[in-house]
Motif scaffolding. Structure first.
Motif: not given
Lengths: 427, 328
Positions: B30-40, B111-116
Motif C-alpha cells: 500500500v505504501l509504495i502504491y500510494k506514493a508512486s502508483g507502483i504495484f511492488n 522510469l519517471v512518467g512511464q506507464e504503470p
C-alpha cells in the motif's frame, strides 16, 4: 578453400564430441527458490560421493564419473527441460528429487531407455518392475514409510492401536496424498481412527490445522511435508504443546532444517528414515581428505552427516554400485544407459559391501530384481535431540507391512499398465 | 454454550490474529502504491531480504562469504561476534535505506512518467535480483530468528477462557505482539501520511508525478523515503513470519497472502490493509472450520481469493480504495 572448410568442420566435430569416456550422472538439483534448503545438502552429498570416487579411486572401474548439475528450482517444467537438455550427454540415471518431476519423466525415460531412481519419493507403485521397466524406488517408498510409522506406534503401544486416534498432516499435493490409501488400509487392520488434515502449499500458515488438532486431541500426529510446511508444523505443534515424541514425520519431514528453527521445543520429534544418520562413518573421513580438504566439495563442506546430505550421498553410492554391477555383467567399463538398467535390476547390497565402502549399517541389505524395483521397504526411526542438535536412530531397520502394501502396489501399477497399454515383463 | 460455538470463537480470534500478519505484508504494498502508483512485486522478497540481513548481522555472518571464499581461496564464514537484536534491527534498517536509495538511483529515477505496467515489470526484475543477492550474501540455509519475541500459548487467555467456557482458547503470544506492533505501525503511518509535510508530499506525488515536480516536491527524496518506510514494514513482517518458520526463501511467498487483502482493502488505504487483513483472516479461518471438513479441507488459500473477488465485484476499488474517475 574446400579443404580448409572440411578441416574446420572436422575440428569442430572433434571439439564437440566426447574426448574421453565418462559415466554421466545428471543432477537435477534445486539450489535456489523456496525449497533450496532441502535441495542443496542432497545435491552436495550426491556430487561429493562421485568426486570422492574420482579422486580416491580414479572413478568407477577406471572410468571417471561426471555429474552434470541442472537447476530445476523444484519446478516441474524446469525439471523436464533439464532432462531434455542433459539426456543426450550419455546420462545413465536420473534422480530428480521431486515427485512432480518424477511423474513427468516416467514416460520419457521409458521411451528413451534411461533409468530413473526415485528413492523414497515419486510414484510408489513403480516398485513393480513388471510394469515400470525403467523406474526404481529402492530401498523404500512412501507406502513403506506410512507402514513403518504405524509399526513404530504398534511397538510402543504393545501391539495394539485399537481406539487410538492418528492424524495425518499432509502437503495438499500428489506427494502429500500418497500415504492416505495405505494409512486407511492400516487403520482398518489395526483399528485406529485416522483423520486427514491437509495443508495448502507452501504451508506457511497452519493455524487452522493445529487448532483442529488441539480440539480433536489425536494420540499421534504423522506428517507428510516438505519445505517450510515442516518447520511451521513443528513450531505450531510446540505452540499447542503437542508431545513431540508423539509427532512423527516421513523422511522428507526429518532433516535438521525442519527442527532447528523450533529450537529446544523440537526435542523428541521423530522421523522415519531409510538410511542412517550422522557422520560417524569411515567413508566421511575419506570425503574430508579427498574432497573437502582439496577444496573440491560441492558446497561449503559443512553439511556432512546431515540427514539430506547423507541421503544424497547414499543415492550416489547406490548409483555407483549399480554401475559396478553393470560393468561386471557386460564386461565393459564405459557402460551405456541400457547397461545401467541391467546393473540396477541386478543390484545387490550386502552389509559386507557396505562395510567395505566405509558405510557399515548405513542402509539395509537388499537385492533388486526384475519384478521388485522397490527393494526391501525397510526403515528405522530417528529422534531429534535438540540440545545435541543431532538425530539418533532409536530402532533397527525394520520391515514394513508388505501384506498390506503389495496388493496396493499391484493394483495401482496394473491400472497404470492398462491405461497405457503396457505389456508386463519378467515373465 | 455449545462446543462448536466455543470452538468457532477461538477460530474467529485466531483469524483476527492471522489477519494482522497478512496486513503487515499488505501494508508495504500500500505504501509504495500510494506514493508512486507502483504495484511492488518485490515486497515479499524485501521481507525475505531484510530478515536474512537481520539474522546475518545478528550472527556475525560474513556477507558474500561463498563468493569471497571461491574467489580468493579463503575460509571466511563468521566474524566471531554476535550483535544484540535491537542493534541488528537498526543496522538492518540502515541496509534497507541504502537499498531504497539504490532502487531509486539506479531504477526508478530512469522510469519517471512511464506507464504503470513498465514500473511493475521493473519491480519483478528487482524481486529476482534481490532474491539472488540475498542468496549470495547470506546463503540459502534456513536460519533461526530470535529477537526475543515470546512464542507459544498465552496462558492467561487459556486459563481465563477455560474458566468461562470449560475450554481454554489458544492464542499465540507472537500473534499478540504482532497485533500490538501492527496497531502502532498503522497509527504512525496514518499520522505521517495525513499530518506531516512529507506525508502530504507523498500523496501529491502519488496523484501526479509531473505536477508534484512542478510545485517543487523532490521526487527523488519522496521515493527514497517511501521505499525506506516500505523496507521498514517489510522488516517488521520479516521478523514476525521469520520467527514463526525460520528465515528461509519461502518467506518471499508471504506476498501471496497479501494479494487478497489488497484486493479487499484497496491499494491506497493504510487502514484498508488492516481491515482487509482482518476480514480475510477471519473469513478464511471460519470457512475452513465450518465448511473445510465437508470439502476435504485446505480451503484457506483459494477461499481468501474468492472472498476478495466477491468484494471486488461490488466495490472494484476495494473497501477503502479511492475511486478513480478518468474524464475524456
Amino acid at each position: 578453400m574446400k579443404m580448409k572448410l572440411a578441416t574446420m568442420a572436422l575440428g569442430a566435430l572433434m571439439a564437440a564430441g566426447p574426448v574421453m569416456a565418462d559415466l554421466v550422472f545428471p543432477d537435477l538439483s534445486y539450489r535456489t527458490g523456496p525449497y533450496a534448503a532441502g535441495g542443496i545438502p542432497f545435491s552436495d552429498g550426491y556430487n561429493d560421493y562421485f568426486t570422492l570416487l574420482n579422486e580416491r579411486d580414479g572413478g568407477i572401474g577406471g572410468v571417471k564419473a561426471r555429474v552434470i548439475e541442472c537447476e530445476t528450482g523444484y519446478n516441474t517444467e524446469k525439471g523436464v527441460e533439464c532432462y531434455e537438455a542433459t539426456k543426450g550427454e550419455g546420462a545413465l540415471v536420473y534422480q530428480p528429487l521431486s515427485t512432480g518431476i518424477t511423474y513427468q519423466l516416467i514416460p520419457k525415460v521409458t521411451a528413451d531407455g534411461i533409468a530413473l531412481h526415485t528413492m523414497g519419493y515419486g510414484r510408489t507403485s513403480a516398485a513393480n518392475g513388471k510394469v515400470f521397466s525403467n523406474v526404481f524406488n529402492y530401498p523404500a517408498n512412501y507406502w513403506n514409510g506410512a507402514s513403518l510409522v504405524v509399526n513404530h506406534l504398534l511397538e510402543i503401544n504393545g501391539g495394539d492401536l485399537g481406539g487410538k486416534k492418528i492424524a495425518l498432516v499432509y502437503h495438499n499435493s500428489a506427494y502429500g496424498k500418497e500415504p492416505i490409501r495405505t494409512l486407511e488400509e492400516l487403520s482398518k487392520k489395526h483399528g485406529f481412527d485416522l483423520s486427514l488434515i491437509p495443508v495448502d502449499h507452501p504451508g506457511q500458515e497452519q493455524k487452522s490445522q493445529w487448532l483442529q488438532i488441539r480440539r480433536e486431541r489425536p494420540d499421534y500426529v504423522t506428517m507428510w511435508g516438505w519445505g517450510v510446511m515442516n518447520q511451521v508444523a513443528i513450531q505450531e505443534a510446540a505452540n499447542i504443546r503437542f508431545p513431540m515424541e508423539n509427532f512423527i514425520g516421513v523422511w522428507w519431514s526429518g532433516s535438521e532444517n525442519d527442527v532447528l528453527p523450533a529450537g529446544t521445543a523440537a526435542n523428541g520429534y521423530k522421523a522415519v528414515t531409510f538410511h542412517n544418520v550422522g557422520s560417524d562413518f569411515p567413508v566421511f573421513d575419506d570425503v574430508q581428505a579427498h574432497v573437502v580438504d582439496k577444496g573440491l566439495a560441492a558446497g561449503a563442506g559443512d553439511q556432512i552427516g546431515t540427514a539430506l546430505y547423507n541421503r544424497g550421498f547414499y543415492a550416489a553410492m547406490l548409483a555407483a554400485e549399480a554401475v559396478r554391477t553393470a560393468q561386471e555383467i557386460h564386461g565393459v567399463a564405459d557402460i551405456n544407459a541400457a547397461m545401467m538398467l541391467d546393473g540396477m535390476e541386478a543390484l545387490e547390497i550386502t552389509e559386507d559391501r557396505m562395510a567395505e565402502l566405509g558405510m557399515p549399517n548405513f542402509g539395509p541389505s537388499f537385492k533388486v530384481s526384475c519384478e521388485n524395483h522397490g527393494g526391501p521397504g525397510t526403515g528405522a526411526m530417528a529422534q531429534w535431540d535438540a540440545s545435541a542438535k543431532t538425530w539418533s536412530l532409536i530402532s533397527d531397520f525394520n520391515a514394513s507391512d508388505m501384506e498390506v502394501i503389495q496388493p496396493l502396489i499391484d493394483a495401482d501399477s496394473n491400472a497404470y499398465a492398462a491405461e497405457n497399454n503396457i505389456a508386463t515383463r519378467c515373465n | 454454550m455449545s462446543d462448536q460455538l466455543v470452538f468457532a470463537m477461538e477460530v474467529f480470534l485466531n483469524g483476527l490474529m492471522a489477519g494482522v500478519l497478512y496486513a503487515l505484508v499488505a501494508l508495504g504494498f500500500v505504501l509504495i502504491y500510494k506514493a508512486s502508483g507502483i504495484f511492488n512485486y518485490a515486497q515479499g522478497v524485501m521481507a525475505l531480504f531484510s530478515a536474512l540481513t537481520l539474522v546475518g548481522i545478528m550472527e556475525g555472518q560474513v556477507p558474500f562469504a561463498h563468493v569471497i571464499n571461491a574467489t580468493f581461496g579463503t575460509d571466511l564464514h563468521h566474524f566471531g561476534w554476535h550483535v544484540p537484536g535491537f542493534v541488528a534491527i537498526l543496522l538492518t534498517m540502515a541496509v534497507m535505506v541504502l537499498l531504497a536509495i539504490c532502487v531509486q538511483k539506479f531504477v526508478f529515477r530512469h522510469l519517471v512518467g512511464q506507464e504503470p505496467i513498465i514500473l511493475f515489470m521493473a519491480t519483478i526484475g528487482l524481486a529476482y535480483f534481490l532474491e539472488g543477492v540475498g542468496d549470495l550474501m547470506w546463503g540459502s540455509e534456513i536460519k533461526k530468528l530470535d529477537v526475543g519475541l515470546p512464542q507459544g500459548i498465552n496462558l492467561m487467555i487459556d486459563e481465563t477462557t477455560f474458566g468461562w467456557f470449560g475450554y481454554g482458547f489458544f492464542i499465540d503470544n507472537l500473534d499478540i505482539v504482532a497485533t500490538i506492533i501492527a496497531a502502532l505501525l498503522v497509527t504512525a503511518l496514518v499520522i505521517f501520511s495525513q499530518y506531516t509535510k512529507q506525508g502530504r508530499a507523498m500523496r501529491a506525488v502519488a496523484d501526479d508525478h509531473q505536477a508534484a515536480l512542478s510545485v517543487g516536491i523532490s521526487l527523488n527524496f519522496i521515493w527514497v523515503m517511501v521505499w525506506s518506510v516500505a523496507g521498514f514494514v517489510a522488516l517488521v513482517a520479516g521478523i514476525m513470519w521469520g520467527t514463526k518458520s525460520g528465515v528461509q526463501f519461502s518467506l518471499s511467498l508471504i506476498a501471496l497472502k497479501a494479494l487478497p487483502v489488497l484486493m479487499l482493502g484497496g491499494f491506497t488505504s493504510i487502514p484498508g490493509a488492516i481491515v482487509g487483513g482482518l476480514i480475510i483472516g477471519v473469513g478464511e479461518k471460519l470457512f475452513e472450520f465450518a465448511i473445510g471438513p465437508m470439502v476435504g479441507g485446505a480451503t484457506e488459500n483459494w477461499f481468501a481469493y474468492v472472498l476478495a473477488l466477491i468484494f471486488l465485484v461490488f466495490r472494484p476499488q476495494g473497501l477503502f480504495g479511492e475511486k478513480i474517475i478518468e474524464r475524456v
